[in-house]
Design a protein around this motif. Structure first.
Motif, PDB file in Angstrom:
ATOM      1  N   GLU A  16       0.676  -1.379   0.075  1.00 14.70           N
ATOM      2  CA  GLU A  16       0.130   0.066  -0.002  1.00 14.70           C
ATOM      3  C   GLU A  16       0.595   1.304   0.011  1.00 14.70           C
ATOM      4  OE1 GLU A  16      -2.867   0.136   3.114  1.00 14.70           O
ATOM      5  OE2 GLU A  16      -4.371   0.908   1.781  1.00 14.70           O
ATOM      6  N   LEU A  17       2.221   0.988   0.187  1.00  9.90           N
ATOM      7  CA  LEU A  17       2.949   2.358   0.314  1.00  9.90           C
ATOM      8  C   LEU A  17       3.545   2.596  -1.433  1.00  9.90           C
ATOM      9  CD1 LEU A  17       4.916   2.165   3.683  1.00  9.90           C
ATOM     10  CD2 LEU A  17       3.046   3.616   2.888  1.00  9.90           C
ATOM     11  N   LEU A  18       2.938   1.946  -2.267  1.00  3.15           N
ATOM     12  CA  LEU A  18       3.327   1.973  -3.600  1.00  3.15           C
ATOM     13  C   LEU A  18       2.596   3.615  -4.068  1.00  3.15           C
ATOM     14  CD1 LEU A  18       4.494   0.339  -6.008  1.00  3.15           C
ATOM     15  CD2 LEU A  18       2.258  -0.096  -6.663  1.00  3.15           C
ATOM     16  N   THR A  19       3.130   4.311  -4.892  1.00  2.00           N
ATOM     17  CA  THR A  19       2.423   5.613  -5.192  1.00  2.00           C
ATOM     18  C   THR A  19       1.748   5.363  -6.550  1.00  2.00           C
ATOM     19  OG1 THR A  19       4.396   6.253  -6.957  1.00  2.00           O
ATOM     20  CG2 THR A  19       4.422   6.864  -4.637  1.00  2.00           C
ATOM     21  N   LEU A  20       0.740   6.143  -6.729  1.00  6.78           N
ATOM     22  CA  LEU A  20      -0.110   6.028  -7.981  1.00  6.78           C
ATOM     23  C   LEU A  20       0.695   6.122  -9.097  1.00  6.78           C
ATOM     24  CD1 LEU A  20      -2.961   8.596  -6.781  1.00  6.78           C
ATOM     25  CD2 LEU A  20      -3.042   6.135  -6.347  1.00  6.78           C
ATOM     26  N   ALA A 133       8.806   6.261  10.547  1.00  6.55           N
ATOM     27  CA  ALA A 133       7.205   6.452  10.904  1.00  6.55           C
ATOM     28  C   ALA A 133       6.742   5.233  11.873  1.00  6.55           C
ATOM     29  CB  ALA A 133       6.406   6.085   9.603  1.00  6.55           C
TER      30      ALA A 133
ATOM     31  N   THR B  19       0.687   7.814  -2.122  1.00  6.40           N
ATOM     32  CA  THR B  19       0.582   6.350  -1.838  1.00  6.40           C
ATOM     33  C   THR B  19      -0.756   5.800  -1.662  1.00  6.40           C
ATOM     34  OG1 THR B  19       0.685   6.467   0.557  1.00  6.40           O
ATOM     35  CG2 THR B  19       2.766   6.305  -0.666  1.00  6.40           C
ATOM     36  N   LEU B  20      -1.160   4.643  -2.078  1.00  6.85           N
ATOM     37  CA  LEU B  20      -2.108   4.161  -1.800  1.00  6.85           C
ATOM     38  C   LEU B  20      -2.963   4.191  -0.587  1.00  6.85           C
ATOM     39  CD1 LEU B  20      -1.749   1.099  -4.213  1.00  6.85           C
ATOM     40  CD2 LEU B  20      -2.965   2.878  -4.871  1.00  6.85           C
ATOM     41  N   LYS B  21      -1.973   4.138   0.453  1.00 11.42           N
ATOM     42  CA  LYS B  21      -2.166   4.035   1.843  1.00 11.42           C
ATOM     43  C   LYS B  21      -2.640   5.444   2.247  1.00 11.42           C
ATOM     44  CE  LYS B  21      -0.746   2.547   6.341  1.00 11.42           C
ATOM     45  NZ  LYS B  21       0.395   1.650   7.443  1.00 11.42           N
ATOM     46  N   LEU B  23      -4.094   7.647   0.481  1.00 10.64           N
ATOM     47  CA  LEU B  23      -5.139   7.906  -0.182  1.00 10.64           C
ATOM     48  C   LEU B  23      -6.593   7.294   0.586  1.00 10.64           C
ATOM     49  CD1 LEU B  23      -6.695   9.041  -2.364  1.00 10.64           C
ATOM     50  CD2 LEU B  23      -6.057   7.252  -4.006  1.00 10.64           C
ATOM     51  N   ARG B  24      -6.153   6.072   1.074  1.00  6.02           N
ATOM     52  CA  ARG B  24      -7.393   5.360   1.935  1.00  6.02           C
ATOM     53  C   ARG B  24      -7.576   6.078   3.231  1.00  6.02           C
ATOM     54  NH1 ARG B  24      -6.655   1.245   5.695  1.00  6.02           N
ATOM     55  NH2 ARG B  24      -4.719   0.709   5.126  1.00  6.02           N
ATOM     56  N   VAL B 122       2.038   7.847   8.315  1.00  5.82           N
ATOM     57  CA  VAL B 122       2.135   7.143   7.049  1.00  5.82           C
ATOM     58  C   VAL B 122       3.061   7.857   6.210  1.00  5.82           C
ATOM     59  CG1 VAL B 122       0.886   6.595   4.733  1.00  5.82           C
ATOM     60  CG2 VAL B 122      -0.442   6.712   7.072  1.00  5.82           C
TER      61      VAL B 122
END
Lengths: 235, 235
Positions: A16-20, A133, B19-21, B23-24, B122
Motif C-alpha cells: 500500500e506504500l506504492l505511489t499512484l 514512521a 501512496t495508496l495508503k 489515499l485510503r 504514514v
C-alpha cells in the motif's frame, strides 16, 4: 523506436506504500525487471506481485547475496539484459525497493544505461522514512541535520561520523550489528539508538538497539540514533 | 471513543506521488487538517484537492510565513484544534507535504498530541528523493553517506559540515541562498552543486547552483551537493 527505462521506487515493502505513479508505470510497461537473489524470490517483485500477471515479460536480475560488494560483472549482465529489451523498443519497469536513488542496485544499472537510453526515475517512500514512521521518531526538524550512513564503514570511521551527528540512520546492518553496538557503546550512545527491522511489513520489529542480541541482523534492518532526543523533539 | 490522528505524507507535490495508503486514510477521515499560510492556499491541501469535497470537515492550521522559527503558540493552537476534534471521536487526517518526519510541522504537532491520542504516521515520498529523481542524481550508494541539513545554519557551521560530506542535500534555501553560495565558493565546491526547485511539479526547475542568481530562493527549493560525483557514480 527504442524503449524507455522506468526506475520505479516501490516503497519499503507494504504494497500500500506504492505511489499512484509507480502503479501506473508498472501497469504500462512491456517488461518488468527486478533484482533477485541467485535462487529464490525477489523482494521488490513481492511488493507488487498483486499487480503482475498482465502478460508482461519478466526479467530477474540475479545478484550474489554473499556479504561484500556486488561484482561489477553482475551489474554489467543486468544492464545488458535491460538494454536488449530497450533495443527492441520495449518499455521496461525496473522495480526498486524503497527509493531508487538511496542505496539501490538501480544506481549502478542507471550509470550503465542512462547515456544510451531514455530513463525516468519515479521516487518512492524510502525505508528510512518508513522506519521513522514505524518507530514514530522525527528524522530532522528545525536546524537539525540528518546523517544516513552504512554500517559497512570501518569502526573508527563510524565513530567519527556518529559522534557529531544530530539524528543518524545507520543502514545495511547485516553482518555489522556487533560492530555498530561496540561503536555506540564507546560513544556512550547505545541507549539512544532504536532498531527497526522490516519496517511496514507484518513482521516489522522495533526495539531498543541495546536489546538486540548477536553479531548479525537481517539485511532489511537499520538503526535510528538520536543523541539529543529530548531537545530535538520538545524544545 | 476518541478519534485517531493520521499523519499522512503526501509526497513532494505531484498528486500522483501519493501512496495508496495515504489515499485510503485520507478518504476515511472525518476531518482533514493541513498547514496553511495566514492568508491563502495550503500547499499540502492542493496536492490532494482532487480527492476532497467528500463532506469532510476541514481545518486550516495557520502559520506565519515570515522567516525564522514558527512561534510555539502557533503549534499549540493547531494542536488544540486537532485535539478538540479527536475528543469528539472524529478521525483526523493531518496532511503533510513530503514525509511527515522530515522537517515538517507534523513533528511539532505530534510532540504535543502523541501522549494523549492514538497517532499513526504514514510515510511519504520526501522532497529530497523527488529532487534526486528529477535531477537523476544518486543520493547514496555503496559505502557513501548522505547528509541532509538546513541552509538556516550559521555560515561556519555549514562549511564545517559540508566539508566532510559525501553527498549532501541542503534544504530550506529560502533567504539563505546567497550564504550557501558563499560557503560553497569558499570550499571550492560551488560547481558540484545542483539546484532543484519545486521537484515533481510542472514548474520544476533544475540547474547548476552556480547559475542561480540572487540572495533568495523559493521555500520549496534545495541543493544537492556531490563533491566526488565521478567516483561515487561510476567507480
Amino acid at each position: 523506436m527504442t524503449g524507455r527505462l522506468f526506475g520505479l521506487g516501490l516503497g519499503p515493502g507494504d504494497p500500500e506504500l506504492l505511489t499512484l505513479k509507480a502503479l501506473r508505470f508498472l501497469r504500462a510497461a512491456d517488461v518488468v525487471a527486478y533484482p533477485a537473489p541467485q535462487a529464490g524470490e525477489s523482494f521488490a517483485r513481492s511488493i507488487v506481485a498483486r499487480w503482475l500477471d498482465r502478460g508482461q515479460s519478466e526479467i530477474a536480475i540475479r545478484f550474489p547475496m554473499r556479504p561484500g560488494p556486488v561484482p561489477a560483472a553482475a551489474y554489467d549482465a543486468g544492464a545488458a539484459a535491460l538494454a536488449a529489451e530497450l533495443g527492441r523498443g520495449r518499455d521496461v519497469a525496473l522495480l526498486c525497493q524503497g527509493d531508487p536513488l538511496v542505496y539501490g542496485s538501480f544506481i549502478e544499472l542507471f550509470a550503465r544505461l542512462a547515456g544510451r537510453w531514455e530513463v525516468e526515475v519515479v521516487p518512492g517512500v524510502s525505508s528510512i522514512c518508513a522506519a521513522a514512521a514505524a518507530a514514530r521518531l522525527p528524522l530532522a526538524s528545525r536546524e537539525a541535520s540528518l546523517l544516513v550512513l552504512p554500517a559497512t564503514l570501518a569502526e573508527a570511521d563510524l565513530a567519527r561520523r556518529l559522534m557529531t551527528a544530530d539524528t543518524a540512520v545507520i543502514v545495511k546492518l547485516g553482518q555489522h550489528l556487533g560492530k555498530l553496538r561496540r561503536v555506540l557503546e564507546g560513544l556512550r550512545l547505545l541507549d539512544r539508538a532504536i532498531y527497526v527491522e522490516r519496517a511496514s511489513l507484518p513482521e516489522e520489529r522495533i526495539l531498543p538497539l541495546a536489546a538486540v542480541e548477536g553479531e548479525a541482523a537481517p539485511y532489511f534492518s537499520l538503526a535510528i540514533l538520536r543523541p539529543h532526543s529530548t531537545e530535538s523533539t520538545h524544545s
